[in-house]
Motif scaffolding. Structure first.
Motif, mmCIF file in Angstrom:
data_model
loop_
_atom_site.group_PDB
_atom_site.id
_atom_site.type_symbol
_atom_site.label_atom_id
_atom_site.label_comp_id
_atom_site.label_asym_id
_atom_site.label_seq_id
_atom_site.Cartn_x
_atom_site.Cartn_y
_atom_site.Cartn_z
ATOM 1 N N ARG A 147 -15.192 0.418 3.901
ATOM 2 C CA ARG A 147 -14.648 0.229 5.256
ATOM 3 C C ARG A 147 -15.298 -0.958 5.955
ATOM 4 N NH1 ARG A 147 -14.603 6.048 5.536
ATOM 5 N NH2 ARG A 147 -16.691 6.004 6.469
ATOM 6 N N GLN A 170 -5.686 -3.716 2.736
ATOM 7 C CA GLN A 170 -5.087 -2.524 2.162
ATOM 8 C C GLN A 170 -4.204 -2.923 0.982
ATOM 9 O OE1 GLN A 170 -2.468 -0.523 4.877
ATOM 10 N NE2 GLN A 170 -1.412 -2.384 5.515
ATOM 11 N N PRO A 190 0.433 5.206 1.119
ATOM 12 C CA PRO A 190 -0.473 6.169 1.756
ATOM 13 C C PRO A 190 -0.658 7.385 0.859
ATOM 14 C CG PRO A 190 1.696 6.251 2.777
ATOM 15 C CD PRO A 190 1.712 5.081 1.853
ATOM 16 N N MET A 244 -6.359 -5.405 -0.911
ATOM 17 C CA MET A 244 -7.619 -4.681 -1.060
ATOM 18 C C MET A 244 -8.014 -4.609 -2.538
ATOM 19 S SD MET A 244 -10.192 -2.846 0.073
ATOM 20 C CE MET A 244 -9.921 -2.064 1.688
ATOM 21 N N ALA A 268 -11.071 3.263 -1.206
ATOM 22 C CA ALA A 268 -10.125 2.517 -0.375
ATOM 23 C C ALA A 268 -8.742 3.168 -0.365
ATOM 24 C CB ALA A 268 -10.015 1.085 -0.883
ATOM 25 N N GLU A 269 -8.654 4.422 -0.846
ATOM 26 C CA GLU A 269 -7.393 5.185 -0.885
ATOM 27 C C GLU A 269 -6.370 4.591 -1.857
ATOM 28 O OE1 GLU A 269 -5.985 5.830 3.088
ATOM 29 O OE2 GLU A 269 -7.716 7.073 3.626
ATOM 30 N N ALA A 289 0.831 -1.205 0.000
ATOM 31 C CA ALA A 289 0.000 0.000 0.000
ATOM 32 C C ALA A 289 0.863 1.251 0.000
ATOM 33 C CB ALA A 289 -0.906 -0.003 1.223
#
Length: 261
Positions: free
Chosen positions: A121, A128, A93, A132, A182-183, A91
């Motif tokens: 969520r 992640q 950020p 994810m 989910a960023e 992942a």
């Protein structure tokens, strides 16, 4: 293994009045896509202007025409894209994203990702990065039924989430929206691929994982190793094969993509 594709596109529309047209139908030349041949023929009394596609990927062509509008595209492309397993990527950020990627983390016209954050969520808690991304792609593939009954040019990812049906652009919109929620930066890709049923322009997604874009076809109709990308963008607004600044009536449209070995 290199996949060689032949692409043939024929468009024929009637324009009641003279207007501008933006075409995006030429395969992009990239490190993963080598063009042996690419020829776009447009019948128009006006000069044709070529400009770069979004993010410098591919090419857009501006055309001005009236009456019978015809365009023909022929290409031979070698796709050399290594297979990937989404689950293996880490992942990144949001604060660590390159500046040019940040826009693909935000909601857009057909991808209101902020409305899906609560679902992501709850449904995918604890996941992640690549894990994810893989779970989201699998969920879209399993939950949606392919069909054009409940979809139109105005259908958003939220509509598709509710109806659980759609065509390739709806699959792409929903996966892109869930990924952004989910960023995970995500963008839509206009593409050609063999095996698409019915044969047509195709839409897939790219997710930003471990510092690179990873191609995913949530419909399952095309293998990433056999997809030839055209242009990229936030959603269908950016990647439409033909945008008419006026009125156009379809006469004939044919897309053929064939494996050449």
């Amino acid at each position: 293994m290199t996949c060689r594709l032949s692409v043939e596109v024929d468009l024929e529309y009637v324009l009641p009045a003279e207007c501008d047209i933006l075409l995006q139908i030429e395969v992009a030349a990239t490190s993963e896509q080598r063009l042996a041949q690419s020829a776009l023929t447009i019948w128009s009394d006006h000069p044709i202007a070529a400009v770069p596609g979004q993010d410098g990927i591919g090419q857009r062509s501006w055309v001005r025409a009236a009456g019978l509008f015809q365009a023909r595209y022929r290409a031979e492309v070698a796709v050399d894209r290594a297979p990937v397993s989404l689950a293996g990527f880490g992942a990144t950020p949001p604060r660590g994203l390159p500046g040019e990627v940040v826009a693909y983390l935000l909601p857009s016209r057909y991808c209101p990702s902020d409305r899906l954050e609560g679902f992501v969520r709850r449904r995918f808690a604890g996941l992640q990065g690549g894990a994810m991304a893989a779970a989201l792609a699998d969920w879209v593939a399993a939950e949606l039924t392919y069909g054009a009954t409940d979809t139109s040019g105005t259908t958003t990812a939220l509509d598709t989430f509710a109806s659980r049906t759609g065509v390739c652009r709806d699959y792409a919109h929903l996966l892109v929206s869930l990924a952004r929620a989910a960023e995970i930066p995500a963008r839509c890709v206009a593409a050609y691929a063999p095996g698409v049923d019915p044969p047509d322009f195709h839409a897939v997604a790219e997710l930003w994982l471990d510092g690179a874009w990873r191609l995913v076809d949530a419909t399952g109709m095309a293998d990433a190793r056999e997809i030839a990308g055209v242009v990229v963008g936030r959603d269908a607004t950016d990647i439409a094969f033909m945008t008419v600044f006026g009125t156009a009536f379809l006469q004939r449209q044919q897309v053929r993509v064939t494996r050449r070995g």
